[in-house]
Design a protein around this motif. Structure first.
Motif, PDB file in Angstrom:
ATOM      1  N   UNK A  78      -1.002  -4.114  -9.181  1.00 30.19           N
ATOM      2  CA  UNK A  78      -1.112  -3.224  -8.014  1.00 30.19           C
ATOM      3  C   UNK A  78      -1.991  -3.867  -6.933  1.00 30.19           C
ATOM      4  N   UNK A  79      -3.125  -4.435  -7.336  1.00 30.10           N
ATOM      5  CA  UNK A  79      -4.015  -5.097  -6.362  1.00 30.10           C
ATOM      6  C   UNK A  79      -3.292  -6.229  -5.636  1.00 30.10           C
ATOM      7  N   UNK A  80      -2.436  -6.931  -6.380  1.00 31.80           N
ATOM      8  CA  UNK A  80      -1.733  -8.089  -5.807  1.00 31.80           C
ATOM      9  C   UNK A  80      -0.483  -7.651  -5.034  1.00 31.80           C
ATOM     10  N   UNK A  81      -0.248  -6.341  -4.995  1.00 32.29           N
ATOM     11  CA  UNK A  81       0.978  -5.795  -4.400  1.00 32.29           C
ATOM     12  C   UNK A  81       2.206  -6.529  -4.945  1.00 32.29           C
ATOM     13  N   UNK A  82       2.166  -6.715  -6.249  1.00 34.89           N
ATOM     14  CA  UNK A  82       3.258  -7.407  -6.934  1.00 34.89           C
ATOM     15  C   UNK A  82       3.908  -6.467  -7.928  1.00 34.89           C
ATOM     16  N   UNK A  83       5.180  -6.707  -8.190  1.00 37.04           N
ATOM     17  CA  UNK A  83       5.801  -6.011  -9.313  1.00 37.04           C
ATOM     18  C   UNK A  83       6.255  -7.064 -10.319  1.00 37.04           C
ATOM     19  N   UNK A  84       6.765  -6.617 -11.429  1.00 30.80           N
ATOM     20  CA  UNK A  84       7.119  -7.557 -12.495  1.00 30.80           C
ATOM     21  C   UNK A  84       8.179  -8.550 -12.039  1.00 30.80           C
ATOM     22  N   UNK A  85       9.050  -8.118 -11.112  1.00 32.38           N
ATOM     23  CA  UNK A  85      10.115  -9.012 -10.629  1.00 32.38           C
ATOM     24  C   UNK A  85       9.559 -10.250  -9.942  1.00 32.38           C
ATOM     25  N   UNK A  86       8.386 -10.087  -9.313  1.00 31.65           N
ATOM     26  CA  UNK A  86       7.843 -11.198  -8.523  1.00 31.65           C
ATOM     27  C   UNK A  86       7.040 -12.192  -9.369  1.00 31.65           C
TER      28      UNK A  86
END
Ligand code: KG4
Ligand code: ZN
Length: 342
Positions: A64-72
């Motif tokens: 969440x902090x990295x504004x990432x999801x598993x796809x990325x």
């Protein structure tokens, strides 16, 4: 290329996301120190159990902090050793399950390689090659670093690691575990010269260290005396000066012997301000530059594991071998590229 890094080798559960183009995107850490303090040291079984509880929430937070999801995420890097085997297996099992579920490679990272590369998280980052002084709770080594995975150990400790000596002496001074940083603070109010402890191994050539005699010297200095604040501070000061002198002198010799123009200090004891000051002076004297990670990346963290995993992935693989093995080793020399283990 984006890698999530998972560290569980001892008493810190840490997760970070590192992006090859953008650098470190997030890092989260939960320290178990408060839980272990009651026992005066890390209790391996409690450490493993606590890692299990913390890992998933930390992964969610780091993403969440990295504004990432598993796809990325392109790969899952984890500390495969050396360390406490139960703690390592917890992290390895978790990381490899995550990688399997996300259909991504799992990358087994050497904990000490993580420490060595941690200064690369900073700006300016050192270029290869460099000389590294690796000083942690479990290791004390001078390493000739020619490139990623190209390490030659120039010298190591014959007995205690520097951090271990700090922690054991801190315990004698009545400081809670792990006492390295607290001993350094106590030393600030100590008198210079009241206790001059031996500088182990300085009278001999070579790049080996030995710290157990120094710890004993501190014990002898305390014996039969009232442990008041002044005595504690003076012993702390004498002890720290002896350790710093020894580490600095051996680093100076190693710089001379190798001709390196960059000196890197990494690992928990690398957070020590006096040590950094002395190494800075020594580097300048030898025409070299000193690099170190910020304090929170000197001690165990996930950022160094995510970074090391990303560099390994970018260099072309080294992903953990497929199969049913978890890929973790309690003992694992830095110069051994094979992850043969559990
Ligand atoms: O690298 P690290 O977090 O864990 C290992 O991989 O071993 O290092 C922890 C060690 C502990 O022994 C701790 O007391 C020591 O680093 N340490 C310090 C300081 N901060 C942490 N030692 C001396 N001075 C400090 N400021
Ligand atoms: Zn460490």
């Amino acid at each position: 290329m984006r890698v999530i890094g998972i560290e569980t080798s001892c008493d810190e559960t840490a997760v970070a996301v590192y992006d090859q183009a953008r650098g470190l995107l997030s890092h989260r850490l939960y320290s178990q120190i408060a839980m272990h303090q009651a026992y005066g040291g890390v209790v391996p079984e409690l450490a493993s159990r606590d890692h299990v509880k913390r890992l998933l929430p930390l992964v969610r937070e780091a993403l969440a902090d990295a504004r990432s999801d598993r796809e990325s995420i392109d790969a899952v890097a984890y500390t495969a050793g050396p360390g406490l085997i139960g703690a390592l297996l917890t992290g390895a099992g978790f990381a490899r399950s995550l990688a399997y579920a996300w259909d991504r490679p799992a990358i087994a990272v050497h904990h000490l390689e993580g420490h060595l590369l941690a200064p690369l998280l900073e700006d300016p980052a050192p270029d290869f090659p460099f000389l590294a002084l690796l000083v942690s709770g479990g290791h004390t080594q001078l390493v000739d670093v020619q490139g990623l995975g190209q390490y030659r150990i120039l010298g190591g400790t014959l007995d205690d690691a520097a951090g271990e000596a700090f922690d054991k002496t801190a315990k004698m001074l009545g400081l809670p575990y792990p006492g390295g940083a607290a001993l350094a603070r106590l030393a600030e109010s100590g008198h210079a010269g009241r206790f001059v402890f031996p500088r182990p191994m300085l009278d001999r050539p070579g790049l080996e260290f030995s710290f157990s005699g120094l710890k004993t010297a501190a014990l002898v200095a305390l014996r039969g005396r009232v442990l008041d604040d002044e005595l504690r501070a003076d012993v702390a000061r004498g002890f720290q000066e002896a350790v710093v002198d020894t580490l600095a002198e051996k680093s100076r010799r190693a710089l001379r012997a190798t001709g390196h123009r960059r000196l890197v200090v990494a690992g928990g004891v690398g957070a020590n301000r006096k040590l950094r000051e002395r190494l800075g002076a020594i580097a300048a004297e030898s025409g070299a530059a000193l690099y170190f990670p910020r304090t929170e990346f000197c001690t165990d963290n996930g950022a160094m594991i995510a970074l090391a995993g990303c560099l390994r992935l970018a260099a072309g693989g080294d992903a953990a071998a497929p199969g049913l093995g978890l890929g973790a080793r309690a003992r694992w020399p830095l110069t051994d590229n094979e992850l043969t283990g559990v």
